[in-house]
Write a protein that holds these residues in place. Structure first.
Motif, PDB file in Angstrom:
ATOM      1  N   GLU A  85      27.286  10.967   4.474  1.00  0.00           N
ATOM      2  CA  GLU A  85      28.073  12.113   4.021  1.00  0.00           C
ATOM      3  C   GLU A  85      27.116  13.252   3.724  1.00  0.00           C
ATOM      4  O   GLU A  85      26.096  13.062   3.050  1.00  0.00           O
ATOM      5  CB  GLU A  85      28.870  11.754   2.760  1.00  0.00           C
ATOM      6  CG  GLU A  85      29.895  10.649   2.970  1.00  0.00           C
ATOM      7  CD  GLU A  85      30.652  10.311   1.707  1.00  0.00           C
ATOM      8  OE1 GLU A  85      30.440  11.019   0.702  1.00  0.00           O
ATOM      9  OE2 GLU A  85      31.441   9.356   1.712  1.00  0.00           O
ATOM     10  N   ALA A  86      27.428  14.424   4.261  1.00  0.00           N
ATOM     11  CA  ALA A  86      26.598  15.607   4.042  1.00  0.00           C
ATOM     12  C   ALA A  86      27.451  16.706   3.429  1.00  0.00           C
ATOM     13  O   ALA A  86      28.531  17.019   3.932  1.00  0.00           O
ATOM     14  CB  ALA A  86      25.986  16.080   5.369  1.00  0.00           C
ATOM     15  N   ASP A  87      26.972  17.269   2.333  1.00  0.00           N
ATOM     16  CA  ASP A  87      27.642  18.376   1.666  1.00  0.00           C
ATOM     17  C   ASP A  87      26.889  19.658   2.004  1.00  0.00           C
ATOM     18  O   ASP A  87      25.770  19.886   1.532  1.00  0.00           O
ATOM     19  CB  ASP A  87      27.653  18.138   0.155  1.00  0.00           C
ATOM     20  CG  ASP A  87      28.491  19.180  -0.593  1.00  0.00           C
ATOM     21  OD1 ASP A  87      28.910  20.164   0.045  1.00  0.00           O
ATOM     22  OD2 ASP A  87      28.723  18.984  -1.793  1.00  0.00           O
ATOM     23  N   LEU A  88      27.509  20.501   2.840  1.00  0.00           N
ATOM     24  CA  LEU A  88      26.895  21.751   3.272  1.00  0.00           C
ATOM     25  C   LEU A  88      27.431  22.942   2.503  1.00  0.00           C
ATOM     26  O   LEU A  88      27.300  24.087   2.947  1.00  0.00           O
ATOM     27  CB  LEU A  88      27.114  21.963   4.777  1.00  0.00           C
ATOM     28  CG  LEU A  88      26.470  20.913   5.683  1.00  0.00           C
ATOM     29  CD1 LEU A  88      27.513  19.898   6.121  1.00  0.00           C
ATOM     30  CD2 LEU A  88      25.824  21.535   6.899  1.00  0.00           C
ATOM     31  N   GLY A  89      28.045  22.698   1.343  1.00  0.00           N
ATOM     32  CA  GLY A  89      28.647  23.784   0.584  1.00  0.00           C
ATOM     33  C   GLY A  89      27.647  24.834   0.141  1.00  0.00           C
ATOM     34  O   GLY A  89      27.950  26.033   0.124  1.00  0.00           O
ATOM     35  N   ASN A  90      26.438  24.441  -0.224  1.00  0.00           N
ATOM     36  CA  ASN A  90      25.434  25.389  -0.706  1.00  0.00           C
ATOM     37  C   ASN A  90      24.540  25.923   0.404  1.00  0.00           C
ATOM     38  O   ASN A  90      23.592  26.655   0.132  1.00  0.00           O
ATOM     39  CB  ASN A  90      24.562  24.732  -1.777  1.00  0.00           C
ATOM     40  CG  ASN A  90      25.350  24.418  -3.035  1.00  0.00           C
ATOM     41  OD1 ASN A  90      26.234  25.179  -3.420  1.00  0.00           O
ATOM     42  ND2 ASN A  90      25.047  23.292  -3.659  1.00  0.00           N
ATOM     43  N   ALA A  91      24.823  25.528   1.636  1.00  0.00           N
ATOM     44  CA  ALA A  91      24.015  25.977   2.768  1.00  0.00           C
ATOM     45  C   ALA A  91      24.718  27.127   3.492  1.00  0.00           C
ATOM     46  O   ALA A  91      25.946  27.231   3.491  1.00  0.00           O
ATOM     47  CB  ALA A  91      23.756  24.824   3.728  1.00  0.00           C
ATOM     48  N   ARG A  92      23.917  27.982   4.107  1.00  0.00           N
ATOM     49  CA  ARG A  92      24.438  29.027   4.984  1.00  0.00           C
ATOM     50  C   ARG A  92      24.386  28.502   6.409  1.00  0.00           C
ATOM     51  O   ARG A  92      23.377  27.961   6.845  1.00  0.00           O
ATOM     52  CB  ARG A  92      23.601  30.296   4.870  1.00  0.00           C
ATOM     53  CG  ARG A  92      24.033  31.412   5.817  1.00  0.00           C
ATOM     54  CD  ARG A  92      23.210  32.667   5.594  1.00  0.00           C
ATOM     55  NE  ARG A  92      23.555  33.694   6.552  1.00  0.00           N
ATOM     56  CZ  ARG A  92      22.934  33.895   7.710  1.00  0.00           C
ATOM     57  NH1 ARG A  92      21.920  33.115   8.051  1.00  0.00           N
ATOM     58  NH2 ARG A  92      23.314  34.848   8.534  1.00  0.00           N
TER      59      ARG A  92
ATOM     60  N   GLY B 223      30.690  29.585  16.881  1.00  0.00           N
ATOM     61  CA  GLY B 223      31.933  29.777  16.151  1.00  0.00           C
ATOM     62  C   GLY B 223      31.984  29.091  14.815  1.00  0.00           C
ATOM     63  O   GLY B 223      32.878  29.364  14.015  1.00  0.00           O
ATOM     64  N   LEU B 224      31.043  28.196  14.525  1.00  0.00           N
ATOM     65  CA  LEU B 224      31.032  27.498  13.238  1.00  0.00           C
ATOM     66  C   LEU B 224      29.967  28.145  12.361  1.00  0.00           C
ATOM     67  O   LEU B 224      28.779  27.831  12.445  1.00  0.00           O
ATOM     68  CB  LEU B 224      30.749  26.008  13.423  1.00  0.00           C
ATOM     69  CG  LEU B 224      30.722  25.154  12.143  1.00  0.00           C
ATOM     70  CD1 LEU B 224      31.965  25.358  11.318  1.00  0.00           C
ATOM     71  CD2 LEU B 224      30.529  23.687  12.484  1.00  0.00           C
ATOM     72  N   SER B 225      30.409  29.067  11.511  1.00  0.00           N
ATOM     73  CA  SER B 225      29.521  29.797  10.607  1.00  0.00           C
ATOM     74  C   SER B 225      30.208  29.930   9.252  1.00  0.00           C
ATOM     75  O   SER B 225      31.434  29.913   9.155  1.00  0.00           O
ATOM     76  CB  SER B 225      29.194  31.194  11.154  1.00  0.00           C
ATOM     77  OG  SER B 225      28.564  31.104  12.421  1.00  0.00           O
ATOM     78  N   LYS B 226      29.376  30.035   8.230  1.00  0.00           N
ATOM     79  CA  LYS B 226      29.914  30.244   6.882  1.00  0.00           C
ATOM     80  C   LYS B 226      28.781  30.682   5.971  1.00  0.00           C
ATOM     81  O   LYS B 226      27.614  30.361   6.196  1.00  0.00           O
ATOM     82  CB  LYS B 226      30.570  28.971   6.353  1.00  0.00           C
ATOM     83  CG  LYS B 226      29.583  27.930   5.872  1.00  0.00           C
ATOM     84  CD  LYS B 226      30.255  26.831   5.105  1.00  0.00           C
ATOM     85  CE  LYS B 226      29.228  25.999   4.343  1.00  0.00           C
ATOM     86  NZ  LYS B 226      28.603  26.743   3.247  1.00  0.00           N
ATOM     87  N   PRO B 227      29.113  31.411   4.899  1.00  0.00           N
ATOM     88  CA  PRO B 227      28.086  31.775   3.928  1.00  0.00           C
ATOM     89  C   PRO B 227      27.845  30.632   2.942  1.00  0.00           C
ATOM     90  O   PRO B 227      28.622  29.684   2.852  1.00  0.00           O
ATOM     91  CB  PRO B 227      28.706  32.982   3.221  1.00  0.00           C
ATOM     92  CG  PRO B 227      30.177  32.720   3.291  1.00  0.00           C
ATOM     93  CD  PRO B 227      30.413  32.034   4.606  1.00  0.00           C
ATOM     94  N   ALA B 228      26.752  30.717   2.196  1.00  0.00           N
ATOM     95  CA  ALA B 228      26.477  29.736   1.141  1.00  0.00           C
ATOM     96  C   ALA B 228      27.556  29.823   0.071  1.00  0.00           C
ATOM     97  O   ALA B 228      28.025  30.901  -0.277  1.00  0.00           O
ATOM     98  CB  ALA B 228      25.105  29.980   0.539  1.00  0.00           C
ATOM     99  N   GLY B 229      27.961  28.669  -0.446  1.00  0.00           N
ATOM    100  CA  GLY B 229      28.976  28.622  -1.477  1.00  0.00           C
ATOM    101  C   GLY B 229      30.366  28.315  -0.959  1.00  0.00           C
ATOM    102  O   GLY B 229      31.273  28.022  -1.743  1.00  0.00           O
ATOM    103  N   LYS B 230      30.548  28.369   0.355  1.00  0.00           N
ATOM    104  CA  LYS B 230      31.845  28.056   0.939  1.00  0.00           C
ATOM    105  C   LYS B 230      31.849  26.583   1.337  1.00  0.00           C
ATOM    106  O   LYS B 230      30.921  26.112   1.980  1.00  0.00           O
ATOM    107  CB  LYS B 230      32.096  28.940   2.156  1.00  0.00           C
ATOM    108  CG  LYS B 230      33.567  29.091   2.504  1.00  0.00           C
ATOM    109  CD  LYS B 230      33.743  30.147   3.567  1.00  0.00           C
ATOM    110  CE  LYS B 230      35.232  30.348   3.898  1.00  0.00           C
ATOM    111  NZ  LYS B 230      35.419  31.386   4.932  1.00  0.00           N
ATOM    112  N   PRO B 231      32.894  25.832   0.959  1.00  0.00           N
ATOM    113  CA  PRO B 231      32.838  24.373   1.144  1.00  0.00           C
ATOM    114  C   PRO B 231      32.854  23.952   2.611  1.00  0.00           C
ATOM    115  O   PRO B 231      33.580  24.510   3.426  1.00  0.00           O
ATOM    116  CB  PRO B 231      34.086  23.870   0.403  1.00  0.00           C
ATOM    117  CG  PRO B 231      35.015  25.035   0.382  1.00  0.00           C
ATOM    118  CD  PRO B 231      34.156  26.258   0.296  1.00  0.00           C
TER     119      PRO B 231
END
Length: 928
Positions: free
Chosen positions: A548-555, A562-570
């Motif tokens: 299990e990998a939690d990428l919530g704090n990663a950018r 197409g798979l992008s998100k800022p840090a802090g987004k779950p």
């Protein structure tokens, strides 16, 4: 005269036994020469025995007497006539003889006697382990009438190599109430049984002297000495039969001697479990401080129903340089100091210090060791052992990898790759049984490893600075701890069950960019900390795990397009990993969060290349209904994406963005097919019946085919073709330029129009792509900037109303690099207005910087720029006019750029207007 074939039945009520002696024959005869002879023959359960008694005739004033027994079963005698057979057991054939000469008046002139025992055992009646086994034994006695001495010779017992042969004398007193002194010395004493590997013990000095006092019924040993080249033992003893409870008292002390000598001296019936442990597990070294003190009622000796009093026996030994093996299959403890105390009920062995040496010659300090047998009276006594260990961590890892702890199926770690220190406590519980069971030996090992390091834990990286708690038992080994791998904090648990080949592993870590790079798991486009949790099994070659990998704090910037998100987004990922060494499978994969939902599986090579993937659910944004599949055929990765609906906005943003600086995945040759029923874009636009096919070899796109419907009835098409001297170029055409521009979110206020562009083939590196774009027959609606430009030109002939104008044509040359498009020699014209422009769209920086000239009444005004020579001065250029306004558009692309106009340039001739054109202001943000 006699009896033939008689039967004798002995009922032993106290013992509950009934013994039958059959075929009894008794014969009394008187020889012609005189005298008498009595012959007695009997068949017992153990065989036929014979007894003969003879009295000779009187000759020369004397008579001879003779008594002989042959093959008498001592076992039958005990069973028939001894009440408590549990205390004493004997099973040997007995042959005895007594001869004597008496005067006719009854005076004893001479006598001899002998007892011969055949092979058998004697000792405790209940426990065979506490019996002495012999091959033969003999006691002989001769009366020396002249000296008034009974000569004892031999006193002998033999068992294989063991020989005890003594001789002695008993002085006969003048009256029976006087003391009977005795003295016993050696002939040959050799203790050399094969139950222990130590050298044979030769006792060459034996001196036992004392007396028997008939009035008090006391047997006193005043002097006792046993000596050999290895050491000696001195003792005194008292056997008192004249009191209500007969007892024995013995005190002894020994000189320093080898531990092997103690083992040879130790009788089998004294603390048997402790003796057996010592015989099997103690060797080497020397002993001193040896004392023996016994105070026991005689009726307790051999008694298994009543325990000995604790103070009835006290036996002490201090040893040094001893080798001890507390656990079979583990390294022995060498150069140990021992303090042994045996009492009537217990055994305590203290081990203050020692050294354990592993098979690979690693040394571990041993201290505070204790073995306690709290009560050896029960039939199945128990013992506890506690020992502390301290030393280098590689020694502990070597011991944990030995078969006694890991089991026959486990895989051991290489101790040479480890560093650090450890301390441990070993506790062992032993149950002594006649027939041992696996559960009779139980142990637990608790160890702490500090500053622990292991090489090549994962992807060649070392774990360092770890604190680990280790637990070992017959069930297996457990390691729990935390440390750092590749600089990242890691908590882990490792469990190896003894009866299972694979080990269970649990790992949780937070991996930053540097750690992922060192570990070779730096996913392209991911920056920042990633929490990882792994639960699985491994045999140190193949690994199967759920991760299990939690990428919530990663950018994330284009983990996949197409798979992008800022840090802090779950965003979380979960999958089952099966690492086979040469490839890694990720099954049951789920990536979910912030509108993304991917479900499927994939397989990677050991080098990280994608071998294959299947995602029945491929949702990059809310509402997507698509699937994706990838398969490597030869050296080409074939990707196919199909679906009903898919949001293309994230993908388009990734195509124009700048790389994040993260390591990009190795470029593979790919073929891509995408068929989407409805591809949603920006500004509410949708491409329908989207069909894309492309092929990339290396960094260059070789083939490209695109068909789609845009707007209401418009079409979009693209293909690779030759164009104006270019070997290959990408050409894209559309019959609804406004819809395409809105879809791409380049400029939303264009309506209609046909457009085409030709550009160098797309590449996956940073090589610039040059091209040209043409648009015709379109309109711009709702653009306030057109009204401002028209007013600044002060020419009512080209007045713009409601921000709307029609244009016949637009064209521009451009160069595309990653995240940026630069325009030059751009022109747009129509019947009422026109403009020239150049500048930059910087998508990575979210910034626009465009400058140019706005020309009102373009059709008439532009005539002046066409005149030879004069047009250069009056018009300013082929696409400008006599009257025009210079302008600049600067600012953020997404937040509304600023239009700035120079009204002075509206009254200047064309060639002067160039002086007033705005300089490029892309270095600083615009101000309103």
């Amino acid at each position: 005269m006699g009896l033939k074939d008689g039967t004798l039945v002995v009922e032993n009520e106290s013992a509950g036994r009934r013994i039958v002696f059959r075929h009894i024959s008794v014969r009394l005869a008187r020889p012609q020469a005189g005298g008498a002879e009595l012959t007695f023959t009997i068949q017992s359960p153990q065989g036929v025995a014979t007894a003969v008694a003879r009295i000779g005739p009187a000759r020369d004033g004397e008579r001879s007497m003779e008594l002989s027994l042959r093959n008498l079963s001592t076992r039958d005698l005990l069973q028939a006539f001894v009440q408590d057979q549990r205390r004493f057991y004997m099973d040997t054939p007995l042959t005895a003889s007594v001869t004597a000469r008496l005067s006719v008046d009854g005076e004893l002139k001479a006598a001899q006697a002998s007892l011969d025992f055949g092979a058998g055992a004697l000792g405790n009646g209940e426990d065979p382990e506490e019996r002495f086994v012999i091959d033969r034994a003999r006691v002989g006695a001769t009366l020396d009438v002249a000296r008034r001495v009974i000569v004892l010779a031999p006193i002998e017992a033999v068992k294989t190599e063991n020989i005890v042969s003594l001789a002695g004398e008993i002085q006969v007193p003048a009256t029976l109430r006087e003391p009977w002194p005795f003295q016993i010395g050696p002939k040959q004493v050799l203790l050399a049984g094969n139950e222990m590997p130590e050298p044979a013990l030769v006792i060459d000095k034996v001196n036992v002297g004392g007396r028997f006092d008939p009035p008090t019924l006391q047997l006193v040993v005043e002097t006792g000495f046993l000596g050999s080249a290895a050491g000696s033992f001195s003792f005194t003893a008292l056997f008192d039969f004249g009191v209500d409870v007969p007892y024995v008292k013995l005190d002894g002390a020994a000189s320093p001697m080898p531990v092997a000598t103690i083992k040879r001296f130790w009788p089998v019936n004294i603390a048997p479990p402790a003796r057996q442990f010592a015989v099997e597990n103690v060797s080497g070294g020397t002993a001193d401080g040896i004392t023996v003190a016994v105070r026991l009622p005689l009726d307790l000796i051999g008694q298994k129903q009543v325990p000995l009093p604790d103070d009835g026996v006290r036996f002490t030994i201090n040893g040094k340089g001893v080798t001890l093996r507390p656990v079979k299959g583990l390294p022995p403890i060498t150069n140990a100091s021992l303090a042994i105390l045996v009492t009537g009920r217990s055994v305590r062995i203290s081990l203050p210090d020692g050294t354990a040496v592993t098979p690979q010659n690693r040394k571990i300090a041993v201290s505070d060791g204790v073995m306690l047998l709290p009560d050896y009276f029960p039939r199945e006594p128990t013992s506890q052992i506690k020992v502390k260990f301290d030393g280098p961590a590689d020694g502990a890892i070597e011991v944990l990898g030995m078969e006694a702890l890991k089991g026959p199926t486990g895989t051991a770690f290489d101790p040479s790759t480890t560093r650090g220190k450890f301390s441990a406590l070993l506790q062992v519980n032993i149950t002594f049984r006649k027939v041992p069971r696996p559960e009779d030996f139980d142990y637990s090992l608790e160890a702490n490893l500090t500053d622990f390091g292991v090489d090549k834990v994962f992807r060649g990286q070392r774990m360092e600075g770890a604190s680990v708690k280790a637990f070992a038992s017959p069930a297996g080994v457990v390691l729990r701890g935390d440390g750092k791998i590749a600089g990242a904090p890691v908590a882990f648990e490792y469990e190896k069950r003894k009866d299972v080949a694979d080990s269970d592993i649990r790992v949780s870590a937070t991996l930053d960019d540097a750690a992922r790079s060192k570990l070779g798991v730096d996913l392209p486009g991911v920056s920042g900390p990633v929490g990882v949790r792994l639960i699985g099994t491994t045999n140190n070659k193949d690994t199967r795990a759920t991760i299990e990998a939690d990428l919530g704090n990663a950018r994330i910037a284009d983990l996949i397009p197409g798979l992008s998100k800022p840090a802090g987004k779950p965003l979380k990922a979960k999958f089952a990993l099966n690492d086979k060494g040469n490839s890694v499978r990720l099954d049951d994969m789920v990536i979910e969060g912030s509108g993304t939902l991917l479900k499927g599986s994939m397989e990677l090579s050991d080098g990280g290349d994608l071998i294959g993937a299947s995602f029945p659910t491929f949702q990059l944004s809310d509402g997507d209904r698509a699937s994706a599949k990838a398969e490597k055929v030869g050296d080409i990765l074939k990707i196919r994406i199909t679906g009903e609906v898919m949001d293309a906005r994230g993908i388009m943003k990734s195509l124009v963005s700048t790389p994040t600086g993260q390591r990009r995945a190795k470029t593979q040759d790919v073929d891509v097919e995408a068929r989407i029923g409805a591809l949603t874009g920006n500004n509410g636009e949708v491409m329908r019946q989207f069909d894309l096919s492309m092929a990339r070899r290396g960094v260059e796109t070789r083939d490209f085919t695109l068909t789609a419907k845009a707007g209401r009835d418009g079409t979009v098409a693209g293909e690779m073709r030759n164009w104006q001297g270019r070997q290959r170029a990408l050409q894209v055409t559309t019959s609804d330029a406004g819809a395409l521009l809105r879809f791409l979110d380049i400029y939303p206020k264009v309506q209609g129009g046909e457009a085409w562009l030709v550009v160098d083939p797309p590449r996956s590196d940073n090589t610039p792509q040059e091209g040209v774009i043409h648009v015709r027959d379109f309109a711009i609606k709702g653009e306030p900037g057109l009204e401002r430009l028209s007013s600044a030109a002060r020419d009512s002939s080209g007045r713009i109303e409601d921000g709307t104008a029609s244009f016949q044509k637009a064209q521009a040359q451009f160069a595309r690099t990653t995240g940026k498009i630069t325009f030059k020699e751009g022109a747009i014209w129509g019947p009422s207005v026109g403009a020239t422009f150049d500048g930059t769209l910087d998508f990575a920086a979210d910034r626009i910087s465009i400058r140019g000239t706005f020309v009102p009444a373009y059709a008439l005004n532009n005539i002046f720029s066409k005149l030879p020579v004069i047009g250069l001065f009056l018009g300013g250029g082929p696409n400008e006019g006599l009257v025009g306004v210079t302008f600049e558009i600067v600012g953020p692309l997404s937040g509304g750029p600023t239009l700035r106009i120079n009204p002075i340039s509206a009254v200047a001739p064309g060639f002067l207007r160039k002086i007033f054109e705005f300089r490029d202001s892309s270095d600083a943000p615009p101000t309103r």
